[in-house]
Every structure is written in structure tokens, then in C-alpha cells.
Design a protein around this motif. Sequence first.
Motif, PDB file in Angstrom:
ATOM      1  N   PHE A 258      12.461  -7.630  10.074  1.00 15.67           N
ATOM      2  CA  PHE A 258      11.504  -6.854  10.866  1.00 15.67           C
ATOM      3  C   PHE A 258      12.215  -5.789  11.697  1.00 15.67           C
ATOM      4  O   PHE A 258      13.266  -6.036  12.282  1.00 15.67           O
TER       5      PHE A 258
ATOM      6  N   PHE B  70      11.377  -3.266  14.839  1.00 12.92           N
ATOM      7  CA  PHE B  70      10.398  -3.027  15.900  1.00 12.92           C
ATOM      8  C   PHE B  70      10.334  -1.542  16.236  1.00 12.92           C
ATOM      9  O   PHE B  70      11.352  -0.857  16.329  1.00 12.92           O
TER      10      PHE B  70
ATOM     11  N   ARG C 158       5.712 -11.942  15.557  1.00 15.96           N
ATOM     12  CA  ARG C 158       6.433 -10.686  15.744  1.00 15.96           C
ATOM     13  C   ARG C 158       5.786  -9.814  16.808  1.00 15.96           C
ATOM     14  O   ARG C 158       6.464  -9.120  17.564  1.00 15.96           O
TER      15      ARG C 158
ATOM     16  N   ALA D  71       7.566  -8.375  20.149  1.00 13.88           N
ATOM     17  CA  ALA D  71       7.569  -6.972  20.575  1.00 13.88           C
ATOM     18  C   ALA D  71       7.368  -6.875  22.086  1.00 13.88           C
ATOM     19  O   ALA D  71       8.036  -6.089  22.766  1.00 13.88           O
TER      20      ALA D  71
ATOM     21  N   TYR E   5       5.775  -3.171  14.559  1.00 16.87           N
ATOM     22  CA  TYR E   5       6.900  -3.570  13.713  1.00 16.87           C
ATOM     23  C   TYR E   5       6.614  -3.262  12.246  1.00 16.87           C
ATOM     24  O   TYR E   5       5.471  -3.195  11.812  1.00 16.87           O
TER      25      TYR E   5
END
Length: 261
Positions: free
Chosen positions: A38, A40, A65, A69, A170
Motif C-alpha cells: 500500500f 498512502f 488501511r 492513514a 491509499y
Amino acid sequence: MKVLLLKDPKEGLSEPDPYVQEFTTHGLQATLIPVLSFEFISLQELTKKLSHPEVYGGLIFTSPRAGEAVTLCLSEKAFREEWNNNFLKDKWNEKSVYVVGKSTANLVKEIGLVTQGEDSGNAEKLAEHICNKESSNSLPLLFPCGALKREILPRCLRERGIPLESLTVYKTSQHPCFQQALDDYFSEQGIPDVITFFSPSGVKFCLNTIKKLAGDLFDTIKFAAIGPTTADAMATEGLTVSCTSKKPTAQDLAASIRKVL
């Protein structure tokens, strides 16, 4: 019985991953292989939006996720002080903070927010929960999400006239170590009895690789899904889904797989 779990191991634990622990109690040999990576993005914009809770009716998190963030935003000292000392956190807690699943809920709770909806299990059921609480007169709900988010929740809210403001925080790609890890697994342990997918993105990024490695034995593998959204993505790719976990937990998934074995 060998079960391949296509997910990241739980970070920050001295003991084994909870999925590995739970599967062991069921007599199953579980191996974790990370599938996704991932990146961001838009964190400054997310910080600005989180600084103005008065503009929104609440927050929606449908993945861990998205919670990460916010955690990254809070790594900035100035914003962290504003969050804790200027009552930003308290102002958000006066509103609704909706989440899907316990993993996401736990991350969101770690940043001090009180969550609801975690037992909904998938975006569609969470959307129903939100629609029962919100109205077209509500302030917009802030929805930090991934670039590959499915449209189920936004569509449900849109159809009910409930305002929603999405922000992509993301991007998802294949984990850089996935190919080698999967090659090593098939070389050393052979064909697993069960492979479990944990997201539609995981299906997208690794199904073809699994087919190549399994070859003629591909049809001997049973496939499990962590939830109905992932099961739908698997079915779309032509997979027969042997079982779907009732809830996205290690206990429910292990019990579901044990039944089909």
C-alpha cells in the motif's frame, strides 16, 4: 491439512499471528503470505478535513488501511496536539464513526475514536446500518478509502440521498515479495488443501500466479473467502467458493474451513 492464508501477518505481536494460533487449535497448518502493498496518498488533504469535524456528520472506515492513514496524519506533532488537546478527537466522537470488521475497528479505536457497525461484516450491511441512522438532511460523511474501493457502499448511500464525501488515501499494488514467497511455498510444501483470500484486490493480483504454480492440481484446491464481498470477487473470476466466513475473524474463518475439510 495445509491452509494458505493470503494476508499480512499481524504486526507488533510477540506471540504467533492470531489466525495461525486459531488454525492450530483446529489441527490446521496455516501459512501467511502477504499479497498486497500500500502507498498512502493525500495525507495533507486528509489532515485538513479531519481538522474540521463541524463540516461532517461522521466518518466511515471500510479497511484497516484507512485507519492507518489517519494514524500517519497523527504522526505529525502539530496535528497530534490539535487532535488531543484542542478536542478534535472529542468532536469527532460526538458524531458517528462507522467501521467494517474488528481489525478496522481496533485500529480506529487506537486513535481514540468510538466506533459502531463493526459487526456488520461487509460494506453492504454497513451501508444498511448507516442508512437506518442518517438522512438526506445530514451533513456529509467523510469516507477515507482506497483507489480500488468497491462502489457498493457509495451507491447504497447515494440511492438513499445520504451525502458522502470520499477521499482516496491509499493505492494498492502487489506485494514485492509475493511472487518469491509463493514460489517457495509451493516448492517446499506442495499444493495446499485450502487457499483463503482476504480481499477482492488479493484475488485480482495473485489468482493467475496460483493457477500457474498449481498446474493440473489446481482443481484439487478448496477456496475460502473472509467475507461475501471477497467471495463475490472470487466467483466473478470463475472460482468455486467452498466456504465464506460468517464474520471476518480468525475463529469464524477456521470453523468454516474445518467444516468443508
